[in-house]
Structures are given as structure tokens and as C-alpha cells.
Design an enzyme around this catalytic site. Structure first.
Site, PDB file in Angstrom:
ATOM      1  N   HIS A 153       0.835  -1.206   0.000  1.00 50.23           N
ATOM      2  CA  HIS A 153       0.000   0.000   0.000  1.00 50.23           C
ATOM      3  C   HIS A 153       0.866   1.252   0.000  1.00 50.23           C
ATOM      4  O   HIS A 153       1.871   1.320   0.687  1.00 50.23           O
ATOM      5  CB  HIS A 153      -0.923   0.030   1.231  1.00 50.23           C
ATOM      6  CG  HIS A 153      -0.180   0.045   2.536  1.00 50.23           C
ATOM      7  ND1 HIS A 153       0.402  -1.073   3.070  1.00 50.23           N
ATOM      8  CD2 HIS A 153       0.092   1.051   3.397  1.00 50.23           C
ATOM      9  CE1 HIS A 153       0.988  -0.766   4.202  1.00 50.23           C
ATOM     10  NE2 HIS A 153       0.830   0.528   4.436  1.00 50.23           N
ATOM     11  N   LYS A 281       3.893  10.692  20.414  1.00 49.16           N
ATOM     12  CA  LYS A 281       2.807  10.122  21.223  1.00 49.16           C
ATOM     13  C   LYS A 281       3.036  10.340  22.724  1.00 49.16           C
ATOM     14  O   LYS A 281       2.108  10.275  23.500  1.00 49.16           O
ATOM     15  CB  LYS A 281       2.685   8.623  20.933  1.00 49.16           C
ATOM     16  CG  LYS A 281       2.408   8.313  19.451  1.00 49.16           C
ATOM     17  CD  LYS A 281       2.378   6.832  19.149  1.00 49.16           C
ATOM     18  CE  LYS A 281       2.276   6.584  17.653  1.00 49.16           C
ATOM     19  NZ  LYS A 281       2.367   5.183  17.271  1.00 49.16           N
TER      20      LYS A 281
HETATM   21  P1  B4P Z   1       1.888   1.331   7.491  1.00 44.44           P
HETATM   22  O1  B4P Z   1       2.758   1.877   6.428  1.00 44.44           O
HETATM   23  O2  B4P Z   1       1.922  -0.144   7.649  1.00 44.44           O
HETATM   24  O3  B4P Z   1       2.108   2.032   8.917  1.00 44.44           O
HETATM   25  P2  B4P Z   1       2.070   3.558   9.371  1.00 44.44           P
HETATM   26  O4  B4P Z   1       1.478   4.439   8.330  1.00 44.44           O
HETATM   27  O5  B4P Z   1       3.406   3.943   9.877  1.00 44.44           O
HETATM   28  O6  B4P Z   1       1.038   3.554  10.528  1.00 44.44           O
HETATM   29  P3  B4P Z   1       0.975   2.675  11.822  1.00 44.44           P
HETATM   30  O7  B4P Z   1      -0.167   1.723  11.632  1.00 44.44           O
HETATM   31  O8  B4P Z   1       2.318   2.102  12.153  1.00 44.44           O
HETATM   32  O9  B4P Z   1       0.488   3.714  12.903  1.00 44.44           O
HETATM   33  P4  B4P Z   1       1.152   4.919  13.711  1.00 44.44           P
HETATM   34  O10 B4P Z   1       0.696   4.768  15.118  1.00 44.44           O
HETATM   35  O11 B4P Z   1       2.605   5.104  13.433  1.00 44.44           O
HETATM   36  O12 B4P Z   1       0.430   1.739   7.104  1.00 44.44           O
HETATM   37  C1  B4P Z   1      -0.684   1.018   7.450  1.00 44.44           C
HETATM   38  C2  B4P Z   1      -1.835   1.989   7.334  1.00 44.44           C
HETATM   39  O13 B4P Z   1      -3.063   1.265   7.324  1.00 44.44           O
HETATM   40  C3  B4P Z   1      -1.874   2.924   8.522  1.00 44.44           C
HETATM   41  O14 B4P Z   1      -2.078   4.216   8.024  1.00 44.44           O
HETATM   42  C4  B4P Z   1      -3.075   2.443   9.303  1.00 44.44           C
HETATM   43  O15 B4P Z   1      -3.690   3.489   9.997  1.00 44.44           O
HETATM   44  C5  B4P Z   1      -3.956   1.888   8.200  1.00 44.44           C
HETATM   45  N1  B4P Z   1      -4.923   0.861   8.617  1.00 44.44           N
HETATM   46  C6  B4P Z   1      -4.785  -0.094   9.580  1.00 44.44           C
HETATM   47  N2  B4P Z   1      -5.910  -0.867   9.623  1.00 44.44           N
HETATM   48  C7  B4P Z   1      -6.757  -0.392   8.661  1.00 44.44           C
HETATM   49  C8  B4P Z   1      -8.062  -0.771   8.207  1.00 44.44           C
HETATM   50  N3  B4P Z   1      -8.734  -1.772   8.769  1.00 44.44           N
HETATM   51  N4  B4P Z   1      -8.607  -0.082   7.176  1.00 44.44           N
HETATM   52  C9  B4P Z   1      -7.946   0.956   6.609  1.00 44.44           C
HETATM   53  N5  B4P Z   1      -6.710   1.376   7.008  1.00 44.44           N
HETATM   54  C10 B4P Z   1      -6.126   0.699   8.019  1.00 44.44           C
HETATM   55  O16 B4P Z   1       0.412   6.176  13.067  1.00 44.44           O
HETATM   56  C11 B4P Z   1      -0.958   6.380  13.257  1.00 44.44           C
HETATM   57  C12 B4P Z   1      -1.523   7.016  12.015  1.00 44.44           C
HETATM   58  O17 B4P Z   1      -0.901   8.284  11.794  1.00 44.44           O
HETATM   59  C13 B4P Z   1      -1.262   6.220  10.751  1.00 44.44           C
HETATM   60  O18 B4P Z   1      -2.372   6.378   9.947  1.00 44.44           O
HETATM   61  C14 B4P Z   1      -0.075   6.900  10.137  1.00 44.44           C
HETATM   62  O19 B4P Z   1      -0.029   6.725   8.738  1.00 44.44           O
HETATM   63  C15 B4P Z   1      -0.327   8.339  10.513  1.00 44.44           C
HETATM   64  N6  B4P Z   1       0.898   9.105  10.644  1.00 44.44           N
HETATM   65  C16 B4P Z   1       2.129   8.679  11.065  1.00 44.44           C
HETATM   66  N7  B4P Z   1       2.993   9.700  11.108  1.00 44.44           N
HETATM   67  C17 B4P Z   1       2.301  10.794  10.723  1.00 44.44           C
HETATM   68  C18 B4P Z   1       2.645  12.154  10.581  1.00 44.44           C
HETATM   69  N8  B4P Z   1       3.866  12.579  10.850  1.00 44.44           N
HETATM   70  N9  B4P Z   1       1.699  13.015  10.158  1.00 44.44           N
HETATM   71  C19 B4P Z   1       0.441  12.574   9.887  1.00 44.44           C
HETATM   72  N10 B4P Z   1       0.032  11.299  10.003  1.00 44.44           N
HETATM   73  C20 B4P Z   1       0.970  10.426  10.426  1.00 44.44           C
END
Ligand code: B4P
Length: 318
Positions: A153, A281
Site C-alpha cells: 500500500h 505520542k
Molecule cells: P503502514 O505503512 O503499515 O504504517 P504507518 O502508516 O506507519 O502507521 P501505523 O499503523 O504504524 O500507525 P502509527 O501509530 O505510526 O500503514 C498502514 C496503514 O493502514 C496505517 O495508516 C493504518 O492506519 C492503516 N490501517 C490499519 N488498519 C486499517 C483498516 N482496517 N482499514 C484501513 N486502514 C487501516 O500512526 C498512526 C496514524 O498516523 C497512521 O495512519 C499513520 O499513517 C499516521 N501518521 C504517522 N505519522 C504521521 C505524521 N507525521 N503526520 C500525519 N500522520 C501520520
């Protein structure tokens, strides 16, 4: 073809999904900070309630992108049915979307020409120069890149208004080029971590699959050189390689990653961190960063590799 009203469709789907609880938006307070040592601009987003979010979503055993929730599905068919466009279920920024392959593919796999072109086309549809609205697409690839889901993704995020990233500053006024044995990609020598950046043509008519692919491959090749050269010193990298890919309509960037989390403070980054978007966080970390924003520069280095500005890729010397 992407629908002309893509922005509106995302906005409508998002508003409904927030109302009915399918999207779980996390409130954050944001603050712009500039590191006076490295000159890197940051937007800190402080979201303490994210500490309660389970690391792999609400059902860690389930692949959320295999059969995504219809309430989160903005487009069922993108690029002749290659992808779906979904709302991120756990956004910190409103209308954060995910471009997800329909077929199950690995998050470790490289980006294909169609991945790159589709991401660029989405940015082109969503950006609005008159309204000063810009987006960034990113790909967290491999175990050390900050990804939590293994199904391939890309993510598309609206950039904070009037925020110029490190890469924007680096590319300002520069024309597109492809690196060769004489010319290296752009890299800001004041920041701690290695990052490889190329400006993209201003005119979207000049941007096609071939240009994006050649740009991406040339940057990825630099990241792979890093891993090769560091393996002797850090054999653990063998099973822990990763990189972040970042794309706006103005530039393309690859950052080689050595770790998900920093070692000196309790903070981790995905691709967004290397554009200066720092998600915090924990309160004590938030306070420390406000006292000394150079802490982020150190933490980003601990998650990447040392900057090599001015060094040719065949002359890296550790
Ligand atoms: P990954 O590439 O696997 O992981 P990530 O974006 O680093 O997010 P992570 O899940 O580790 O969360 P984090 O607490 O760091 O992407 C997977 C994505 O799939 C994520 O965006 C997740 O939310 C989403 N997802 C999971 N289950 C799902 C479902 N059932 N249906 C649809 N989507 C689903 O970060 C929390 C959130 O903040 C994440 O969304 C992340 O992208 C966002 N984020 C992190 N850093 C950020 C920043 N600096 N500014 C803005 N947003 C930020």
C-alpha cells in the site's frame, strides 16, 4: 481514469465514515518548529491518545486490505482494477487515503512503473495550486521502514498548509535531472541522515512512467549501495533492510532506513518523519523536542544512515 471529482468523493466518504465510526480520527495538536542547527523545518503533531491504538489496527490477525470495509472504500477500481483507494481507518490528518493493491502483494516489493504513475496521478488530481493544497504520497518499504501492514500500500497525505519540506527547499529553482556517474542526487549537507532527492519537471505533461521509474530506480540504487556497504559493520541489516519513498508533484525522494525506532529517545518514524512531519505520542518526548529540536535530527540519523552529501556513490567510505 481517476474521477475528476476525486477530492469531493474522498471528502464525502470521509465525513460519512467519521460520523458512523468507521474512521477513527485521532486529534492532535500541531506546532511548526525549525531546527536551528540543521535548518530542517518540522511540524510536530502531538497525539497522546495514539498510545492506546493497537499497533496493527483493531484486528491484528486480519489483513485489513484483503477485503476492505466498503465504508472505507472510495474507489473500487483504480488503474484498470489494479488498486483500490481506501480511507485510512486511523488517520491523524483528515482524508488520509491508501492506494492498496487488489491482488495480495508484499510491502517489501519494489514500486512498479504503474504504482509510481498512479500515485503521481492521484497527487495531480488532489493538489490545488490556487487553494495552496498539496499532498505527498509515501511508501514504507521493508521491516525497518515504519510499516505495520504487509499488504502492499502507498499512502496519500495532505501536507500542512504553507509548509515547505526539506526536499522542497533542496529542489527550489532546480530542473529535473537523472543522476549518473558524474552527478549525484540532491542531498542537504546540514541534516544528519542520508536522503536522495530529484526535482521533477514542473509540467505534468513531461512526467510519465518512464521518467518516474528511472528516477526511482536511480535513487533506490543509492539506498541499496548503502546496505551493501554497511553489511560488514552491521550484519543484522541483512534481515532488516528498508527504505522510505516520498513523492510530491515537485520531487521524488528515497531514504535508506536502518531502524524503525531511534535509540536515544523513544520515538519511531515512517516516511513522513523524513519530510519533517513528526508524530509524537509521549508527553516527555514532546517536551524534550520543544526544548531542543536538534534531538529529532539525531533520532532521524539513528533510524537511517549518515548523510553522504558531496560523496559519489562509488566512493562511500565507512
Ligand atoms: P503502514 O505503512 O503499515 O504504517 P504507518 O502508516 O506507519 O502507521 P501505523 O499503523 O504504524 O500507525 P502509527 O501509530 O505510526 O500503514 C498502514 C496503514 O493502514 C496505517 O495508516 C493504518 O492506519 C492503516 N490501517 C490499519 N488498519 C486499517 C483498516 N482496517 N482499514 C484501513 N486502514 C487501516 O500512526 C498512526 C496514524 O498516523 C497512521 O495512519 C499513520 O499513517 C499516521 N501518521 C504517522 N505519522 C504521521 C505524521 N507525521 N503526520 C500525519 N500522520 C501520520
Amino acid at each position: 481514469m481517476l474521477p475528476k471529482d476525486l477530492s469531493q468523493r474522498i471528502a464525502d466518504k470521509y465525513a460519512t465514515a467519521v460520523d458512523n465510526g468507521h474512521v477513527k480520527f485521532t486529534q492532535s495538536s500541531t506546532k511548526k518548529v525549525k531546527d536551528t542547527v540543521s535548518g530542517m523545518p518540522y511540524v510536530l503533531s502531538y497525539a497522546p491518545s495514539l498510545l492506546d491504538k493497537p499497533e496493527r489496527g483493531d484486528d491484528p490477525e486480519r489483513n485489513p486490505f484483503g477485503q476492505p470495509e466498503p465504508e472505507l472504500t472510495v474507489l473500487e477500481d483504480v488503474a484498470d482494477g489494479e488498486y483500490r483507494l481506501l480511507l485510512n481507518k486511523f488517520p491523524v490528518v483528515a482524508e488520509h487515503t491508501l492506494l492498496v493493491t487488489k491482488e495480495v502483494k508484499q510491502q517489501q516489493s519494489p514500486l512498479s512503473p504503474i504504482d509510481l504513475m498512479t500515485a503521481y496521478r492521484i497527487l495531480d488530481r488532489l493538489d490545488d495550486e490556487d487553494e495552496n493544497v498539496r499532498h505527498m504520497a509515501f511508501y514504507n518499504c521493508g521491516p525497518s521502514s515504519g510499516s505495520s501492514q504487509d499488504h502492499k500500500h502507498l499512502q496519500i497525505l495532505r501536507l500542512p498548509q504553507n509548509f515547505l519540506t526539506l526536499q522542497d527547499k533542496l529542489c527550489a529553482g532546480k530542473s529535473h535531472f537523472l543522476p549518473n556517474f558524474k552527478t549525484e542526487p540532491l542531498q542537504d549537507n546540514k541534516v544528519s541522515f542520508a536522503h536522495f532527492v530529484l526535482p521533477l519537471p514542473e509540467s505534468k505533461e513531461e512526467v510519465d512512467e518512464e521518467l518516474l521509474t528511472m528516477s526511482y530506480v536511480s535513487l533506490l540504487q543509492r539506498a541499496l549501495t548503502f546496505f551493501q556497504d554497511w553489511l560488514g559493520e552491521r550484519p543484522a541489516l541483512q534481515n532488516n533492510m528498508g527504505y522510505n519513498f516520498l513523492l510530491t508533484k515537485n520531487w521524488i525522494c528515497v531514504v535508506p532506513r536502518s531502524s524503525t525506532k531511534a535509540s536515544s529517545i523513544d520515538i519511531g518514524f515512517n516516511a513522513t518523519g523524513f519530510a519533517g512531519l513528526i508524530l509524537v505520542k509521549k508527553e516527555d518526548i514532546y517536551n524534550k523536542i520543544q526544548e531542543d529540536s536538534n534531538i529529532i535530527n539525531t533520532a532521524l540519523l539513528e533510524c537511517g544512515f549518515p548523510n553522504t552529501a558531496g560523496v559519489k556513490s562509488n566512493e562511500y567510505n565507512y
